[in-house]
Design a protein around this motif. Structure first.
Motif, PDB file in Angstrom:
ATOM      1  N   VAL A   1       0.844  -1.199   0.000  1.00  0.00           N
ATOM      2  CA  VAL A   1       0.000   0.000   0.000  1.00  0.00           C
ATOM      3  C   VAL A   1       0.875   1.244   0.000  1.00  0.00           C
ATOM      4  O   VAL A   1       1.823   1.358   0.781  1.00  0.00           O
ATOM      5  N   ARG A   2       0.532   2.168  -0.863  1.00  0.00           N
ATOM      6  CA  ARG A   2       1.199   3.467  -0.933  1.00  0.00           C
ATOM      7  C   ARG A   2       0.183   4.559  -0.606  1.00  0.00           C
ATOM      8  O   ARG A   2      -0.896   4.606  -1.208  1.00  0.00           O
ATOM      9  N   LEU A   3       0.480   5.418   0.374  1.00  0.00           N
ATOM     10  CA  LEU A   3      -0.293   6.633   0.610  1.00  0.00           C
ATOM     11  C   LEU A   3       0.401   7.745  -0.162  1.00  0.00           C
ATOM     12  O   LEU A   3       1.480   8.199   0.227  1.00  0.00           O
ATOM     13  N   HIS A   4      -0.210   8.173  -1.255  1.00  0.00           N
ATOM     14  CA  HIS A   4       0.441   9.166  -2.121  1.00  0.00           C
ATOM     15  C   HIS A   4      -0.327  10.471  -2.056  1.00  0.00           C
ATOM     16  O   HIS A   4      -1.489  10.545  -2.450  1.00  0.00           O
ATOM     17  N   SER A   5       0.321  11.509  -1.552  1.00  0.00           N
ATOM     18  CA  SER A   5      -0.306  12.824  -1.482  1.00  0.00           C
ATOM     19  C   SER A   5      -0.227  13.511  -2.833  1.00  0.00           C
ATOM     20  O   SER A   5       0.831  13.553  -3.467  1.00  0.00           O
ATOM     21  N   GLU A   6      -1.345  14.061  -3.233  1.00  0.00           N
ATOM     22  CA  GLU A   6      -1.451  14.728  -4.532  1.00  0.00           C
ATOM     23  C   GLU A   6      -0.359  15.781  -4.714  1.00  0.00           C
ATOM     24  O   GLU A   6      -0.050  16.546  -3.799  1.00  0.00           O
ATOM     25  N   CYS A   7       0.216  15.807  -5.906  1.00  0.00           N
ATOM     26  CA  CYS A   7       1.203  16.833  -6.273  1.00  0.00           C
ATOM     27  C   CYS A   7       0.964  17.164  -7.739  1.00  0.00           C
ATOM     28  O   CYS A   7       1.474  16.475  -8.625  1.00  0.00           O
ATOM     29  N   LEU A   8       0.172  18.189  -8.001  1.00  0.00           N
ATOM     30  CA  LEU A   8      -0.155  18.538  -9.388  1.00  0.00           C
ATOM     31  C   LEU A   8       1.104  18.802 -10.199  1.00  0.00           C
ATOM     32  O   LEU A   8       1.253  18.302 -11.317  1.00  0.00           O
ATOM     33  N   THR A   9       2.031  19.562  -9.634  1.00  0.00           N
ATOM     34  CA  THR A   9       3.231  19.940 -10.385  1.00  0.00           C
ATOM     35  C   THR A   9       4.093  18.723 -10.716  1.00  0.00           C
ATOM     36  O   THR A   9       4.623  18.608 -11.818  1.00  0.00           O
ATOM     37  N   GLY A  10       4.226  17.801  -9.769  1.00  0.00           N
ATOM     38  CA  GLY A  10       5.065  16.633  -9.999  1.00  0.00           C
ATOM     39  C   GLY A  10       4.350  15.503 -10.702  1.00  0.00           C
ATOM     40  O   GLY A  10       4.878  14.905 -11.647  1.00  0.00           O
ATOM     41  N   ASP A  11       3.117  15.197 -10.269  1.00  0.00           N
ATOM     42  CA  ASP A  11       2.389  14.051 -10.810  1.00  0.00           C
ATOM     43  C   ASP A  11       1.916  14.297 -12.239  1.00  0.00           C
ATOM     44  O   ASP A  11       1.977  13.404 -13.087  1.00  0.00           O
ATOM     45  N   ALA A  12       1.413  15.505 -12.502  1.00  0.00           N
ATOM     46  CA  ALA A  12       0.819  15.791 -13.815  1.00  0.00           C
ATOM     47  C   ALA A  12       1.784  16.463 -14.778  1.00  0.00           C
ATOM     48  O   ALA A  12       1.774  16.180 -15.974  1.00  0.00           O
ATOM     49  N   PHE A  13       2.634  17.368 -14.260  1.00  0.00           N
ATOM     50  CA  PHE A  13       3.466  18.185 -15.132  1.00  0.00           C
ATOM     51  C   PHE A  13       4.922  17.763 -15.159  1.00  0.00           C
ATOM     52  O   PHE A  13       5.724  18.343 -15.896  1.00  0.00           O
ATOM     53  N   GLY A  14       5.296  16.772 -14.339  1.00  0.00           N
ATOM     54  CA  GLY A  14       6.666  16.290 -14.357  1.00  0.00           C
ATOM     55  C   GLY A  14       7.672  17.222 -13.730  1.00  0.00           C
ATOM     56  O   GLY A  14       8.852  17.209 -14.103  1.00  0.00           O
ATOM     57  N   SER A  15       7.250  18.035 -12.748  1.00  0.00           N
ATOM     58  CA  SER A  15       8.171  18.951 -12.095  1.00  0.00           C
ATOM     59  C   SER A  15       9.353  18.201 -11.496  1.00  0.00           C
ATOM     60  O   SER A  15       9.202  17.141 -10.882  1.00  0.00           O
ATOM     61  N   ARG A  16      10.529  18.780 -11.637  1.00  0.00           N
ATOM     62  CA  ARG A  16      11.754  18.203 -11.080  1.00  0.00           C
ATOM     63  C   ARG A  16      12.136  18.849  -9.751  1.00  0.00           C
ATOM     64  O   ARG A  16      13.177  18.538  -9.193  1.00  0.00           O
ATOM     65  N   ARG A  17      11.268  19.743  -9.222  1.00  0.00           N
ATOM     66  CA  ARG A  17      11.542  20.344  -7.925  1.00  0.00           C
ATOM     67  C   ARG A  17      11.344  19.347  -6.795  1.00  0.00           C
ATOM     68  O   ARG A  17      11.819  19.572  -5.679  1.00  0.00           O
ATOM     69  N   CYS A  18      10.609  18.273  -7.044  1.00  0.00           N
ATOM     70  CA  CYS A  18      10.317  17.274  -6.022  1.00  0.00           C
ATOM     71  C   CYS A  18      10.518  15.891  -6.633  1.00  0.00           C
ATOM     72  O   CYS A  18      10.891  15.759  -7.796  1.00  0.00           O
ATOM     73  N   ASP A  19      10.247  14.857  -5.843  1.00  0.00           N
ATOM     74  CA  ASP A  19      10.346  13.482  -6.354  1.00  0.00           C
ATOM     75  C   ASP A  19       8.982  12.807  -6.412  1.00  0.00           C
ATOM     76  O   ASP A  19       8.887  11.587  -6.524  1.00  0.00           O
TER      77      ASP A  19
END
Length: 209
Positions: A57-75
């Protein structure tokens, strides 16, 4: 599930065909819920063989910039892609939690980015805006797991607070399974703060210059 946490119920389940990061495809079981305490539209994705004991099980908190747009500021984006692959292989659930910016919301997260660009780390930027360093509460995750019939699990992730909150609510975390280290030049300070300030289980290599 402890008596302090209200019960939630499955609202609907639908098949969701997915393209995974390795080029393969799968069909997830996407589940919505009634009765979540914060009123937000969190969802669960059932992946891989059903009946795995314990489920991954993974609890994944939404990250629009990373999840949708591929932001490299986070992982966040790479962690999501990795989690989908690993849970598909082993069987389990990905809980997608609408907790943008460690719970402070998208616009506040973008404001925090401005402060990070001025030198603050990801935790101090949140507190400088008048928020907690991490405002996430995983009560809804406990509700979702209960509604899905998950009483024990292998927890995929590096954040000890997720495991601590689940255990405190009566969920058995059989083992903790770390995700990979998705280090780039753009997120090095962010990951260092997560490891140093947030006690995330991250063995960070030194980037070559």
């Amino acid at each position: 599930m402890t008596t302090q946490v209200p019960r939630a119920h499955v609202r609907a389940e639908v098949a969701l065909p997915l393209a995974l990061d390795d080029g393969s495809t799968t069909v997830a079981r996407m589940v919505s819920f009634h009765g979540l305490v914060d009123g937000r539209e969190h969802v669960a994705l059932g992946l891989g063989p059903a009946g795995s004991h314990p489920p991954l099980v993974r609890l994944h908190s939404e990250c629009l910039t990373g999840d949708a747009f591929g932001s490299r500021r986070c992982d966040c984006g790479p962690q999501l892609a990795e989690s989908l692959l690993r849970i598909t292989a082993e069987g389990g659930w990905l809980l997608y939690l609408r907790q943008e910016g460690r719970g402070i919301g998208l616009y506040n997260k973008l404001d925090a980015y401005v402060l990070q660009d001025l030198g603050l780390d990801t935790y101090d930027a949140n507190t400088a805006l008048g928020h907690g360093a991490d405002e996430r509460d995983y009560t809804v995750a406990v509700q979702m797991l209960d509604a899905l019939g998950v009483r024990s699990l292998a927890l995929l992730g590096n954040n000890p607070d997720k495991a601590d909150q689940l255990v405190a609510a009566g969920v058995e975390v059989v083992r903790r399974v770390p995700t990979g280290v998705h280090l780039t030049e753009d997120n090095a300070r962010y990951l260092a703060a997560k490891a140093g300030r947030g006690a995330h289980a991250l063995a960070l290599p030194v980037l070559e210059t």
